[in-house]
Every structure is written in structure tokens, then in C-alpha cells.
Design a protein around this motif. Structure first.
Motif, mmCIF file in Angstrom:
data_model
loop_
_atom_site.group_PDB
_atom_site.id
_atom_site.type_symbol
_atom_site.label_atom_id
_atom_site.label_comp_id
_atom_site.label_asym_id
_atom_site.label_seq_id
_atom_site.Cartn_x
_atom_site.Cartn_y
_atom_site.Cartn_z
ATOM 1 N N LYS A 15 0.828 -1.210 0.000
ATOM 2 C CA LYS A 15 0.000 0.000 0.000
ATOM 3 C C LYS A 15 0.862 1.260 0.000
ATOM 4 C CE LYS A 15 -4.135 -1.950 2.151
ATOM 5 N NZ LYS A 15 -3.651 -3.356 2.224
ATOM 6 N N SER A 16 2.175 1.099 0.198
ATOM 7 C CA SER A 16 3.084 2.252 0.157
ATOM 8 C C SER A 16 4.396 1.762 -0.424
ATOM 9 C CB SER A 16 3.328 2.786 1.567
ATOM 10 O OG SER A 16 4.039 1.817 2.322
ATOM 11 N N LEU A 17 5.247 2.686 -0.858
ATOM 12 C CA LEU A 17 6.553 2.291 -1.406
ATOM 13 C C LEU A 17 7.368 1.554 -0.347
ATOM 14 C CD1 LEU A 17 7.532 5.387 -3.604
ATOM 15 C CD2 LEU A 17 6.658 3.174 -4.360
ATOM 16 N N ALA A 18 7.229 1.975 0.925
ATOM 17 C CA ALA A 18 7.980 1.314 2.010
ATOM 18 C C ALA A 18 7.582 -0.155 2.108
ATOM 19 C CB ALA A 18 7.729 2.027 3.326
ATOM 20 N N GLU A 19 6.293 -0.447 1.864
ATOM 21 C CA GLU A 19 5.807 -1.843 1.988
ATOM 22 C C GLU A 19 6.342 -2.770 0.909
ATOM 23 O OE1 GLU A 19 1.597 -2.462 2.535
ATOM 24 O OE2 GLU A 19 1.500 -1.024 4.175
ATOM 25 N N THR A 20 6.950 -2.225 -0.139
ATOM 26 C CA THR A 20 7.555 -3.114 -1.158
ATOM 27 C C THR A 20 8.816 -3.752 -0.588
ATOM 28 O OG1 THR A 20 8.977 -1.365 -2.059
ATOM 29 C CG2 THR A 20 6.791 -1.640 -3.080
ATOM 30 N N GLY A 21 9.391 -3.110 0.455
ATOM 31 C CA GLY A 21 10.632 -3.636 1.054
ATOM 32 C C GLY A 21 11.881 -3.271 0.272
ATOM 33 N N LEU A 22 11.726 -2.489 -0.810
ATOM 34 C CA LEU A 22 12.873 -2.138 -1.661
ATOM 35 C C LEU A 22 13.287 -0.691 -1.413
ATOM 36 C CD1 LEU A 22 11.408 -3.660 -4.939
ATOM 37 C CD2 LEU A 22 13.241 -4.677 -3.565
ATOM 38 N N ASN A 23 14.566 -0.392 -1.695
ATOM 39 C CA ASN A 23 14.927 1.016 -1.508
ATOM 40 C C ASN A 23 14.506 1.827 -2.728
ATOM 41 O OD1 ASN A 23 17.184 1.694 -3.317
ATOM 42 N ND2 ASN A 23 18.362 0.245 -2.078
ATOM 43 N N THR A 24 14.258 3.131 -2.495
ATOM 44 C CA THR A 24 13.652 3.998 -3.511
ATOM 45 C C THR A 24 14.549 4.158 -4.728
ATOM 46 O OG1 THR A 24 12.846 5.169 -1.581
ATOM 47 C CG2 THR A 24 12.311 6.121 -3.681
ATOM 48 N N VAL A 25 15.861 4.252 -4.492
ATOM 49 C CA VAL A 25 16.784 4.452 -5.620
ATOM 50 C C VAL A 25 16.707 3.252 -6.574
ATOM 51 C CG1 VAL A 25 19.218 4.716 -6.287
ATOM 52 C CG2 VAL A 25 18.323 5.935 -4.285
ATOM 53 N N MET A 26 16.666 2.047 -5.988
ATOM 54 C CA MET A 26 16.580 0.845 -6.832
ATOM 55 C C MET A 26 15.288 0.860 -7.650
ATOM 56 S SD MET A 26 16.449 -3.125 -5.752
ATOM 57 C CE MET A 26 16.998 -4.352 -6.920
ATOM 58 N N MET A 27 14.154 1.214 -6.982
ATOM 59 C CA MET A 27 12.864 1.232 -7.690
ATOM 60 C C MET A 27 12.867 2.299 -8.784
ATOM 61 S SD MET A 27 9.917 0.350 -4.923
ATOM 62 C CE MET A 27 10.342 1.479 -3.616
#
Length: 436
Positions: A15-27
Motif C-alpha cells: 500500500k506504500s513504497l515502504a511496503e515493497t521492502g525495496l529502496n527507492t533508488v533501486m525502484m
């Protein structure tokens, strides 16, 4: 059969970018590489390719815009609900190329290894309840003695490891396939997983048969794929079958130095399913060495893989391993290896009664009329020459031979003692010295 699908808890959509478990730069970099490589320009299409909900995709697009890596083209696409178009800026192209130089991976966002580990627990092969009915249903085309099913059922239900041994041609491979069919439920397989910034692809259309894919309609209020995280694919439990070609390096990650990407090992792809090692003893590596490679995974439910850098890491090992061999186990393993294989099941040839049942069933299927005189000749004259050792493959072999002869001679399908003799001659090779 597929009613069990509800037993597996689906991975929730982030439901949020944090919940993907990935860091933002990688995404962010995956988004830029995907736009660059696939030449796409709409948020809905980008969302579909990176397998994230449209809201999170829009957040990543806005992040790229704020960093002047993406810009709006100012054109609204009339055919797609008036969606805005986006394109890479010069800085965005440079960043995409730079990211591609580090890894060619683009498309679906990976699932972090830790999160994948949790999903594996929810859909463990050891959670399967195997009933006699399910097993006999999947083995219906095989004529098996009851006591064999008595042994097989608990073995499959344990989700551990099985060694099937016995003379060749008695259906060890068919039984392995029957076990696979009996599982009958579905699991979620990640398209790719991420560990220490490295992406390892797992989903493989050759190994995994996707049950169905949910496509999002960006204009629809109720999203069908909101049911689960689409970074996963809903699949039948996977089956990997290897034979004499199996080598130990197939059980390691494959690294492509040109694309700088990793592909999951065979047993990683088989997670949650069945790994069948057929014809054990025919591989280039000795059987003991192959089994040694499985000792830690079989005992501790974890496997150890290595990156190019030499860094080792743990992945979950949740697989029913079936070893199948024509050799006696004591001839190819030491006692320590045998102790680690949970179930040892001998698959023997049929007795005369079951042999006749199989023979009659095959004949009926192939439209070959049975003949009492020919059958008596087979049982009383032919089989005593090989100590009455029956094998499951023989009825198919003999009947196919007689069919080929009838076709060649231009006569209707029939069984006669003479045709039995001609078919039998092809089943065994006479012991003789060939002079060179």
C-alpha cells in the motif's frame, strides 16, 4: 482437485513504497530502465510492467520528475482514458544507461528475500494434506499394488524426501509424475527476488505454469489484481525433472556476465513443489556427491547460494525431493546419506496377476483383441526363459511391436503365438560375442 487454492495465503499488495521492502533508488532505476528498454510512456503501462499498483507507480514517476529524469510530454492519450504521457529527459536517459551498465534487469519489481521467505512459509509443501483418494486419483492410469500406495501416501504428505529404487521399466518416472499431479493446489511464485541489491529471476515459464494472470484496468474502480501482490505469479506447484544430464553447477545461481543478471538455480525454481532426480547413477557426478549437495537443504530446510562476489546467502528450501534409481541404494550411497533420505520405497515389477491386468488394459486402449492361446504362450513359454520377471513396461512394448508387425503385413490387429515370438525377439538382445 483445485479446491485447495484458498488454503494458501496470498501476498498482500503493497500500500506504500515502504511496503515493497525495496529502496527507492533501486525502484526509481528499475522504472527508468523499463521505460528506456520497453519504450513505454503511460503510467498504466509502466505499472503493468513493473507489477506495482498504479498509485505507487505514480509516486515513482513523480519522484523521477522531481529529479528531472522524466518529463510530461503534454499529450493526453485519447484512447486510454485521457492519460498523461511521460518521456525520459537527457539526464533520465543517462541515468537509465548508467543503471543498465550495472544490471540489465528491468520490468517487474523484485520481492526482497526476507519477504519471500515469509511467503514460502505460508505455502509450504509440508502443509499439504495428502489423502489416499487424491493419490489414487492421480495414479489412476497406473496399476499399483495397495501396499505401494500405503508407503507413498505418508511420504508425499511429509513433503520431505523420497528414494524410489528398483529394476528399470516399472514406472518410477510415472509414479513421480503422479505424485506431482496429486498435489493439485496453487502457490505464488515471485517473478524475481532481491538480495543485497542483486536481482535474481525466479519465475520461469518452462518450470512454472501460471494459473491465470490478473490484468488491471486502470479506468476501473475495482481492481481485480488488488487481491495480491502482482510481483508474484499464481502457479501450479512447480515440478523440476532432471535425469542423467544433471550436474552440480545446475544447482547454483546462473550469472550472465554480459547482462550482469542472475537466474535462480533449479531447486530455487522448484520451491514449494517437487524436484525429481530421475535415473540417479547415470549422471557424470557420482550419486553420493549429488546426494551430499542436498544434505543441508534436506535437513535444515534452507539452501546456501553464492553471488559472483563469492558472498554466500541463505534461501528457503521447501521442496519434495524424489530420487529415483535402478541401482540398489547400498551400492551407490553410504549409510549417512541413506539416513538423511526420509523414505525409501522399492518399486518392483508386477506379479503375474497385475501384469495381466496391465496387458489387458493396454490392449483395450490400443484396440488389440486379446487371444487366450497367445497369452498362454507368452506366460508358459516366454516368461520362464527370463525367470518370470515381469516389468510394467513390457505390455506396452509387446503390444506396440505386434501392432507394427500387423501394420507392415497389412493384416488386422491380432495376437498369435507367432506374433508374440516376433515381438519378444525385439525386447531382449541375445547374449553373443560380436567379432570385430
Amino acid at each position: 482437485m483445485n479446491m485447495q487454492v484458498t488454503n494458501v495465503i496470498a501476498p498482500a499488495q503493497p500500500k506504500s513504497l515502504a511496503e515493497t521492502g525495496l529502496n527507492t533508488v533501486m525502484m526509481r532505476d528499475v522504472v527508468l530502465k523499463t521505460i528506456f528498454r520497453m519504450n513505454i510512456d503511460q503510467a498504466s503501462e509502466i505499472a503493468r510492467q513493473i507489477c506495482l499498483p498504479i498509485g505507487l507507480t505514480q509516486e515513482l514517476i513523480d519522484l523521477c520528475r522531481s529529479q528531472r529524469l522524466l518529463e510530461a510530454t503534454g499529450t493526453l492519450h485519447a484512447n486510454s482514458g485521457g492519460e498523461m504521457g511521460y518521456q525520459l529527459t537527457d539526464a533520465g536517459k543517462a541515468r537509465a544507461l548508467d543503471a543498465l551498465a550495472q544490471s540489465e534487469y528491468y520490468g517487474a519489481m523484485p520481492v526482497p528475500l526476507e519477504m519471500y521467505r515469509e511467503q514460502v512459509k505460508k505455502q509450504s509443501i509440508r502443509n499439504i494434506q495428502m489423502t489416499r483418494q487424491q493419490l489414487t486419483g492421480a495414479m489412476g492410469h497406473l496399476i499399483l499394488p495397495d501396499e505401494l500406495l500405503d508407503h507413498l501416501g505418508p511420504a508425499v504428505g511429509s513433503g520431505r524426501s523420497i528414494l524410489m529404487y528398483g529394476p528399470p521399466g516399472n514406472g518410477k518416472s510415472s509414479i513421480s509424475n503422479g505424485i506431482r499431479d496429486a498435489l493439485g493446489d496453487k502457490i505464488y511464485v515471485p517473478r524475481a527476488i532481491e538480495y543485497a541489491g542483486q536481482v535474481i529471476t525466479v519465475y520461469d515459464p518452462i518450470v512454472h505454469s501460471a494459473a491465470q494472470s490478473f490484468e488491471d484496468d486502470p479506468t476501473s474502480l475495482r481492481r481485480s489484481s488488488g487481491r495480491f501482490d502482482t510481483r508474484y505469479v499464481l502457479c501450479e506447484r512447480p515440478t523440476v525433472i532432471t535425469g542423467g544430464e544433471l550436474s552440480l553447477d545446475m544447482l547454483d545461481l546462473t550469472y550472465n556476465p554480459t547482462a550482469r543478471t542472475y537466474t535462480g538455480s533449479l531447486q530455487l525454481k522448484a520451491t514449494g513443489g517437487v524436484f525429481i532426480i530421475d535415473d540417479l547413477g547415470r549422471q557424470a557426478e557420482p550419486p553420493q556427491k549429488i546426494v551430499n549437495r542436498w544434505i543441508v537443504p534436506l535437513e535444515e530446510s534452507r539452501d546456501i547460494l553464492a553471488l559472483q562476489s563469492g558472498e554466500k546467502f541463505e534461501v528457503p528450501f521447501d521442496t519434495l525431493v524424489i530420487f529415483s534409481t535402478n541401482f540398489h541404494p547400498n551400492d551407490i550411497f553410504d549409510k549417512a546419506a541413506l539416513r538423511r533420505i526420509f523414505f525409501k520405497i522399492k518399486i518392483d515389477g508386477p506379479n503375474q496377476e497385475n501384469f495381466l491386468k496391465i496387458f489387458a488394459m493396454v490392449a483395450k486402449k490400443k484396440k488389440m483383441p486379446l487371444d487366450e492361446k497367445a497369452l498362454l504362450h507368452l506366460l508358459k513359454v516366454k516368461y520362464p526363459t527370463i525367470n518370470n520377471e515381469y516389468a510394467n513396461y513390457q505390455p506396452v512394448f509387446l503390444i506396440d511391436q505386434m501392432i507394427s508387425i500387423c501394420n507392415f503385413e497389412g493384416i488386422p490387429y491380432q495376437m498369435t503365438p507367432e506374433l508374440i515370438d516376433r515381438a519378444w525377439a525385439n525386447m531382449f538382445v541375445k547374449e553373443e560375442k560380436i567379432v570385430h
